[in-house]
Design a protein around this motif. Structure first.
Motif, PDB file in Angstrom:
ATOM      1  N   THR A 132      81.482  73.335   7.871  1.00 37.29           N
ATOM      2  CA  THR A 132      81.967  72.061   7.343  1.00 37.29           C
ATOM      3  C   THR A 132      81.465  71.789   5.930  1.00 37.29           C
ATOM      4  O   THR A 132      82.019  70.934   5.232  1.00 37.29           O
ATOM      5  CB  THR A 132      81.506  70.902   8.256  1.00 37.29           C
ATOM      6  N   GLY A 133      80.421  72.505   5.525  1.00 35.24           N
ATOM      7  CA  GLY A 133      79.822  72.258   4.222  1.00 35.24           C
ATOM      8  C   GLY A 133      78.967  71.004   4.194  1.00 35.24           C
ATOM      9  O   GLY A 133      78.523  70.573   3.124  1.00 35.24           O
ATOM     10  N   SER A 134      78.718  70.417   5.357  1.00 38.53           N
ATOM     11  CA  SER A 134      77.940  69.181   5.421  1.00 38.53           C
ATOM     12  C   SER A 134      76.452  69.486   5.459  1.00 38.53           C
ATOM     13  O   SER A 134      76.027  70.534   5.959  1.00 38.53           O
ATOM     14  CB  SER A 134      78.328  68.365   6.657  1.00 38.53           C
ATOM     15  N   ASN A 135      75.687  68.549   4.942  1.00 37.34           N
ATOM     16  CA  ASN A 135      74.226  68.682   4.950  1.00 37.34           C
ATOM     17  C   ASN A 135      73.624  67.386   5.466  1.00 37.34           C
ATOM     18  O   ASN A 135      73.797  66.331   4.860  1.00 37.34           O
ATOM     19  CB  ASN A 135      73.697  68.990   3.550  1.00 37.34           C
ATOM     20  N   VAL A 136      72.940  67.463   6.587  1.00 39.23           N
ATOM     21  CA  VAL A 136      72.307  66.294   7.181  1.00 39.23           C
ATOM     22  C   VAL A 136      70.820  66.334   6.859  1.00 39.23           C
ATOM     23  O   VAL A 136      70.138  67.326   7.154  1.00 39.23           O
ATOM     24  CB  VAL A 136      72.513  66.267   8.715  1.00 39.23           C
ATOM     25  N   THR A 137      70.332  65.279   6.245  1.00 40.29           N
ATOM     26  CA  THR A 137      68.920  65.217   5.883  1.00 40.29           C
ATOM     27  C   THR A 137      68.151  64.356   6.880  1.00 40.29           C
ATOM     28  O   THR A 137      68.724  63.498   7.562  1.00 40.29           O
ATOM     29  CB  THR A 137      68.730  64.639   4.470  1.00 40.29           C
ATOM     30  N   GLY A 138      66.874  64.605   6.961  1.00 37.88           N
ATOM     31  CA  GLY A 138      66.014  63.823   7.834  1.00 37.88           C
ATOM     32  C   GLY A 138      64.631  63.707   7.225  1.00 37.88           C
ATOM     33  O   GLY A 138      64.218  64.546   6.423  1.00 37.88           O
ATOM     34  N   SER A 139      63.917  62.666   7.581  1.00 38.92           N
ATOM     35  CA  SER A 139      62.590  62.442   7.038  1.00 38.92           C
ATOM     36  C   SER A 139      61.538  63.005   7.975  1.00 38.92           C
ATOM     37  O   SER A 139      61.587  62.799   9.188  1.00 38.92           O
ATOM     38  CB  SER A 139      62.353  60.940   6.838  1.00 38.92           C
ATOM     39  N   VAL A 140      60.593  63.746   7.412  1.00 33.36           N
ATOM     40  CA  VAL A 140      59.494  64.325   8.182  1.00 33.36           C
ATOM     41  C   VAL A 140      58.190  63.813   7.595  1.00 33.36           C
ATOM     42  O   VAL A 140      57.982  63.849   6.379  1.00 33.36           O
ATOM     43  CB  VAL A 140      59.517  65.870   8.123  1.00 33.36           C
TER      44      VAL A 140
END
Length: 362
Positions: free
Chosen positions: A325-333
């Motif tokens: 999909t070319g999507s990038n999901v970010t998350g906080s660590v």
């Protein structure tokens, strides 16, 4: 990424030169060549060794035990605070006493020693850190159909090769001259900045090569004989694009050093240069656009993690990139990084001081 130059990446001998950027900045060499220190490099020559033997024989005098106590009672150049006759253990300050290639090795071990790679079942690779056990990045590779969708685009971009040729060729190796030109950097004025850039690029290159190895995505020219790349195709797989990943790392490191906020002219040019470097690899016929997108996502995550260690912020942004999909999901660590990478933090402070001295503002 380069091809012939990357042969040096196969061994750490190449990394020592990469750290010093002898070809671009020579910060390690400049430290010696600027003055008398350069002469010390000749001590490994037979004629100099023979001369030193003769000089010592002529100067020699018997030294009674303790007669030079006032001069030699404490180890030279060490930090104060030892409660014994030997220097105290494990002091960050020692970092600056070692040769550049030793500092290179110490930084690499510090950064890479706390990483773990795990290949999930879903056609991807995950990078985690032992600092808090948090994710740094995950990349899932596209299907063959996704690559084939972009084949015509890669072929059409070949018409730009003549226009971009000099940039494409000079960006084969790490693109330090372009960042240097943009930020007015010089090895004599910014030696720690060059050393920090080298550490960031080595770290990025080593991680991205692991992703390339596991994901094993073919190059455009392996899909069609019409691509005919203008450069020798590198001897490793395509996704994520190393150039995109490295350029993104440099983007965030240099923005942090120069304290640039979104909207400033320098911020805009740094972002444009990042994308331009990646696009050139597609024009050259070496990458698909999706390779660059994966590189941007991985590079942003690595940069966030790198800066969390360097600045001791205790938090970074992870990324999960879906190649289809070319999507990038970010998350906080969040994790304690106060003492996770003391050598990197020491180097960061020195490099930051060089930018603060120059008065960079947004």
């Amino acid at each position: 990424m380069s091809f012939a130059g990357y042969a040096g990446y196969a061994g750490y001998a190449g990394y020592a030169g990469y750290a010093g950027y002898a070809g671009y900045a020579g910060y390690a060499g400049y430290a010696g060549y600027a003055g008398m220190g350069a002469l010390a490099s000749g001590m490994d020559q037979p004629i100099v060794a023979d001369a030193l033997i003769r000089s010592r024989d002529a100067l020699f005098r018997s030294v009674e035990a303790g007669s030079w106590a006032a001069q030699w009672d404490k180890p030279k150049e060490w930090v104060a605070g030892s409660t014994t006759d030997l220097p105290p253990l494990n002091r960050t300050e020692y970092y600056w006493l070692w040769e550049p290639h030793i500092r290179t090795a110490l930084l690499d071990v510090e950064l890479l020693g706390q990483l773990d790679f795990a290949a999930p079942a879903s056609e991807g690779l995950e990078l985690k850190t032992r600092i808090g056990g948090g994710r740094v990045a995950k990349v899932t590779r596209p299907t063959r159909a996704k690559f084939e969708e972009q084949l015509a685009l890669v072929q059409s971009w070949a018409t730009r090769r003549e226009e971009y040729m000099t940039e494409i060729v000079t960006q084969l190796v790490p693109q330090v001259p372009f960042w240097v030109s943009l930020l007015h950097l010089h090895p004599n004025r910014h030696p720690r900045t060059f050393e920090l850039m080298a550490a960031a690029l080595r770290f990025t290159m080593l991680v991205v090569m692991r992703f390339k190895h596991v994901l094993a995505c073919p190059r455009p020219s392996e899909y069609s004989p019409n691509i005919q790349p203008m450069l020798l195709v590198p001897g490793y797989s395509a996704l994520p694009s190393g150039h995109a990943t490295e350029a993104t790392m440099m983007r965030f490191v240099l923005l942090a050093l120069s304290k640039q906020q979104a909207g400033s002219p320098l911020h805009e040019q740094i972002e444009r240069l990042t994308k331009r470097i990646a696009e050139h690899r597609v024009v050259a016929g070496l990458h698909f656009p999706i390779d660059s997108e994966a590189g941007f996502a991985l590079g942003e995550a690595l940069a966030s993690y790198f800066l969390a260690l360097a600045q001791k912020t205790g938090a970074w942004q992870s990324s999960t990139f879906d190649g289809n999909t070319g999507s990038n999901v970010t998350g906080s660590v969040s994790a304690s990084t106060a003492t996770a990478a003391p050598l990197l933090a020491e180097l960061w402070d020195k490099a930051k001081a060089e930018f603060d001295r120059d008065g960079f503002v947004a």
